[in-house]
Design an enzyme around this catalytic site. Structure first.
Site, PDB file in Angstrom:
ATOM      1  N   GLU A   1      -0.483   4.781  -0.840  1.00 46.67           N
ATOM      2  CA  GLU A   1      -1.260   6.034  -0.960  1.00 46.67           C
ATOM      3  C   GLU A   1      -0.506   7.156  -0.648  1.00 46.67           C
ATOM      4  O   GLU A   1       0.219   7.260   0.307  1.00 46.67           O
ATOM      5  CB  GLU A   1      -2.465   6.129  -0.041  1.00 46.67           C
ATOM      6  CG  GLU A   1      -3.628   5.089  -0.393  1.00 46.67           C
ATOM      7  CD  GLU A   1      -4.653   4.958   0.465  1.00 46.67           C
ATOM      8  OE1 GLU A   1      -4.764   5.459   1.559  1.00 46.67           O
ATOM      9  OE2 GLU A   1      -5.687   4.187   0.068  1.00 46.67           O
TER      10      GLU A   1
ATOM     11  N   ARG B   1      -0.896  -2.083 -18.873  1.00 40.10           N
ATOM     12  CA  ARG B   1      -2.162  -1.525 -18.941  1.00 40.10           C
ATOM     13  C   ARG B   1      -2.004  -0.454 -17.923  1.00 40.10           C
ATOM     14  O   ARG B   1      -2.117  -0.794 -16.626  1.00 40.10           O
ATOM     15  CB  ARG B   1      -3.128  -2.562 -18.506  1.00 40.10           C
ATOM     16  CG  ARG B   1      -4.732  -2.141 -19.082  1.00 40.10           C
ATOM     17  CD  ARG B   1      -5.289  -3.324 -19.113  1.00 40.10           C
ATOM     18  NE  ARG B   1      -5.273  -3.914 -20.306  1.00 40.10           N
ATOM     19  CZ  ARG B   1      -5.485  -3.669 -21.637  1.00 40.10           C
ATOM     20  NH1 ARG B   1      -6.209  -2.606 -21.786  1.00 40.10           N
ATOM     21  NH2 ARG B   1      -5.065  -4.031 -22.892  1.00 40.10           N
TER      22      ARG B   1
ATOM     23  N   LYS C   1      -0.892   1.306 -25.214  1.00 38.65           N
ATOM     24  CA  LYS C   1      -1.130   1.121 -26.542  1.00 38.65           C
ATOM     25  C   LYS C   1       0.175   1.289 -27.403  1.00 38.65           C
ATOM     26  O   LYS C   1       0.899   0.456 -27.328  1.00 38.65           O
ATOM     27  CB  LYS C   1      -2.256   2.168 -26.895  1.00 38.65           C
ATOM     28  CG  LYS C   1      -3.494   1.933 -26.212  1.00 38.65           C
ATOM     29  CD  LYS C   1      -4.721   2.975 -26.318  1.00 38.65           C
ATOM     30  CE  LYS C   1      -6.021   2.690 -25.575  1.00 38.65           C
ATOM     31  NZ  LYS C   1      -6.974   3.516 -25.738  1.00 38.65           N
TER      32      LYS C   1
ATOM     33  N   TYR D   1       0.861  -1.260   0.100  1.00 38.68           N
ATOM     34  CA  TYR D   1       0.081   0.152  -0.088  1.00 38.68           C
ATOM     35  C   TYR D   1       0.929   1.213  -0.080  1.00 38.68           C
ATOM     36  O   TYR D   1       1.930   1.358   0.931  1.00 38.68           O
ATOM     37  CB  TYR D   1      -0.858  -0.149   1.178  1.00 38.68           C
ATOM     38  CG  TYR D   1      -2.412  -0.137   0.654  1.00 38.68           C
ATOM     39  CD1 TYR D   1      -3.013   1.102   0.235  1.00 38.68           C
ATOM     40  CD2 TYR D   1      -3.109  -1.281   1.261  1.00 38.68           C
ATOM     41  CE1 TYR D   1      -4.379   0.785  -0.364  1.00 38.68           C
ATOM     42  CE2 TYR D   1      -4.434  -1.309   0.757  1.00 38.68           C
ATOM     43  CZ  TYR D   1      -5.126  -0.273  -0.035  1.00 38.68           C
ATOM     44  OH  TYR D   1      -6.306  -0.239  -0.417  1.00 38.68           O
TER      45      TYR D   1
ATOM     46  N   ASP E   1      -5.658  14.436 -24.978  1.00 40.62           N
ATOM     47  CA  ASP E   1      -5.660  12.736 -24.573  1.00 40.62           C
ATOM     48  C   ASP E   1      -4.896  11.982 -25.797  1.00 40.62           C
ATOM     49  O   ASP E   1      -5.575  11.948 -26.517  1.00 40.62           O
ATOM     50  CB  ASP E   1      -7.021  12.322 -24.307  1.00 40.62           C
ATOM     51  CG  ASP E   1      -7.296  11.034 -24.159  1.00 40.62           C
ATOM     52  OD1 ASP E   1      -6.128  10.189 -24.035  1.00 40.62           O
ATOM     53  OD2 ASP E   1      -8.107  10.406 -23.642  1.00 40.62           O
TER      54      ASP E   1
ATOM     55  N   THR F   1      -2.607   6.757 -21.914  1.00 38.76           N
ATOM     56  CA  THR F   1      -2.681   5.441 -21.492  1.00 38.76           C
ATOM     57  C   THR F   1      -0.819   4.935 -21.856  1.00 38.76           C
ATOM     58  O   THR F   1      -0.386   5.693 -22.373  1.00 38.76           O
ATOM     59  CB  THR F   1      -3.421   4.369 -22.313  1.00 38.76           C
ATOM     60  OG1 THR F   1      -2.794   4.276 -23.729  1.00 38.76           O
ATOM     61  CG2 THR F   1      -4.920   4.811 -22.473  1.00 38.76           C
TER      62      THR F   1
END
Ligand code: PLP
Length: 424
Positions: free
Chosen positions: A49, A228, A222, A47, A193, A219
């Site tokens: 955060e 991903r 691609k 974790y 984008d 992203t």
């Protein structure tokens, strides 16, 4: 613990599917073994955060180093001033940006989904169309290209707070400079984008949005060929032009607004295993090999589009500047996008059905297909192979109801693809 053979057998089956077929889905690619290796690690246990050096959990020293390397490499790759590498996906990156710079009910202006835009740019079925008030610009019917005078006209009428450019199925270059003029004229923020062409942009093969756009999202899986995931970038750390203040009355910097848009705004703990894989992919994308790769991606797409047109297929806008093309099948009789997708998959050729601008059919049927060169180029295909790829597609489409013929083509595809080894 007993090994979960059910799932690992299915993973192997999926790997075989990927190895045996011709992958032409424009948003897909094949990440390298080391990118995949980084994802399947103990980093998933952690974790973290917050941001490196400012976490809400202890024991983050190592993941801090990893995330810092990912950030530094991303900045070098794109020439960005600031990045956040935590968005779980492209859609998450856009959600974080909108949460950071908009209030519910604000107006946004994006590229029409049915002309090649993305769901997260204001579609009525997406958060972006439900929480904000969307309007859209599209391409011209005659040319298949965006007319920026038209964008300006709509922007002046709608006065959006956010102007969005970038697409999922647009094969042409974007004029970010002009879009920035339009955004300035109406007092909008400009978001690019670049989910699809990010890899080509990173290596200078397409216009650089970071020079003109206030915010850039992408992203990483691609053309960038990473795991991903998503990412947000700033070319300069613009102060928030809308003067959004903190509870203490301070004007917050755009970078800090965007960081909080990701966490705590729209996400919890970052996926540090994926961030490690992003770091690996960014390292790869800085290499000479990757430069050769993106050059070849662009060449292959261009050759493919020429070949399609020479066979009587209508390529929207008459060609491509990037890695993909949109084909209107109405020039080939009654075949729909769905028919084409279904027939091609039987031959182990994967494309996706896609709406074409001014489509007369529904999104479930469509009149077009979208074809991209990123994945087959990763497999080592060059210009000379593009002719054969298009010939195979054409043969399937012209014999779409002949199962024996399609079976023969599938066998040809499977044996041909053995010449382009992937992971084996
Ligand atoms: C693919 C894509 C996205 C979404 O990416 P996901 O990782 O699938 O959420 C966003 N915007 C554009 C333009 C895209 O093409």
């Amino acid at each position: 613990m007993l090994r979960d053979q059910t799932i690992f057998d299915l993973i192997q089956k999926e790997q075989d599917r990927q190895e045996d077929g011709i992958e032409l889905i424009a948003s897909e690619n094949f990440a390298s073994k080391q990118v995949i290796e980084a994802m399947g690690t103990v980093l998933t246990n952690k974790y973290a955060e917050g941001l490196p050096g400012k976490r809400y959990y202890g024991g983050c020293e190592v993941v801090d180093e990893i995330e810092n390397i990912a950030r530094d490499r991303a900045k070098e790759l794109f020439g960005a001033e600031w990045v956040n590498v935590q968005p779980h996906s492209g859609a998450q990156a856009n959600a974080a940006v909108m949460l950071a710079v908009l209030n519910a009910g604000d107006k946004i202006l994006g590229f029409d989904l049915s002309h090649g835009g993305h769901l997260t740019h204001g579609s009525s079925v997406n958060f972006s169309g439900k929480l904000y008030q969307p309007s859209f610009y599209g391409v011209e019917k005659e040319t298949g290209v965006i007319n920026y005078d038209n964008v300006e006209e709509i922007a002046k009428k709608e006065k959006p707070k956010l102007l969005i450019c970038g697409a999922s199925a647009y094969s042409r270059e974007w004029d970010y400079e002009r879009l920035r003029d339009i955004a300035d004229e109406v007092g909008a923020l400009l978001l690019a984008d670049i989910a699809h062409p990010a890899g080509l942009i990173a290596r200078g093969l397409l216009n650089d949005p970071l020079e003109y756009c206030h915010i850039v999202t992408t992203t990483t899986h691609k053309t960038l060929r990473g795991p991903r995931g998503g990412m947000i970038m700033l070319g300069e750390d613009f102060e928030n032009p809308f003067g959004l203040k903190t509870p203490k009355g301070e004007l917050r910097k755009m970078s800090s607004l965007l960081d909080s848009g990701v966490f705590p705004g729209t996400q919890g703990g970052p996926l540090e295993h994926v961030i490690a894989a992003k770091a690996v992919a960014f390292g790869e994308a800085l290499s000479d090999d990757y430069m050769d790769y993106v050059i070849q991606v662009k060449k292959n797409a261009s050759v493919m589009s020429q070949k399609f047109m020479s066979k009587g297929y209508q390529v929207i806008s008459g060609g491509t500047d990037n890695h993909l093309m949109l084909i209107d099948l109405r020039s080939k009789g009654e075949i729909t996008g769905r028919d084409a997708e279904d027939a091609l998959i039987k031959a182990d050729i994967t494309i996706n059905k896609n709406m074409v601008p001014f489509d007369s059919r529904s999104p479930f049927v469509t009149s077009g297909i979208r074809v991209g060169s990123a994945a087959i180029t990763t497999r080592g295909m060059k210009e000379s192979e593009m002719d054969k790829v298009v010939d195979l597609i054409d043969e399937v489409l012209m014999n779409k109801d002949n199962d024996n013929k399609i079976k023969e083509i599938k066998e040809e595809v499977n044996s041909w693809m053995k010449k382009f080894p992937l992971y084996k």
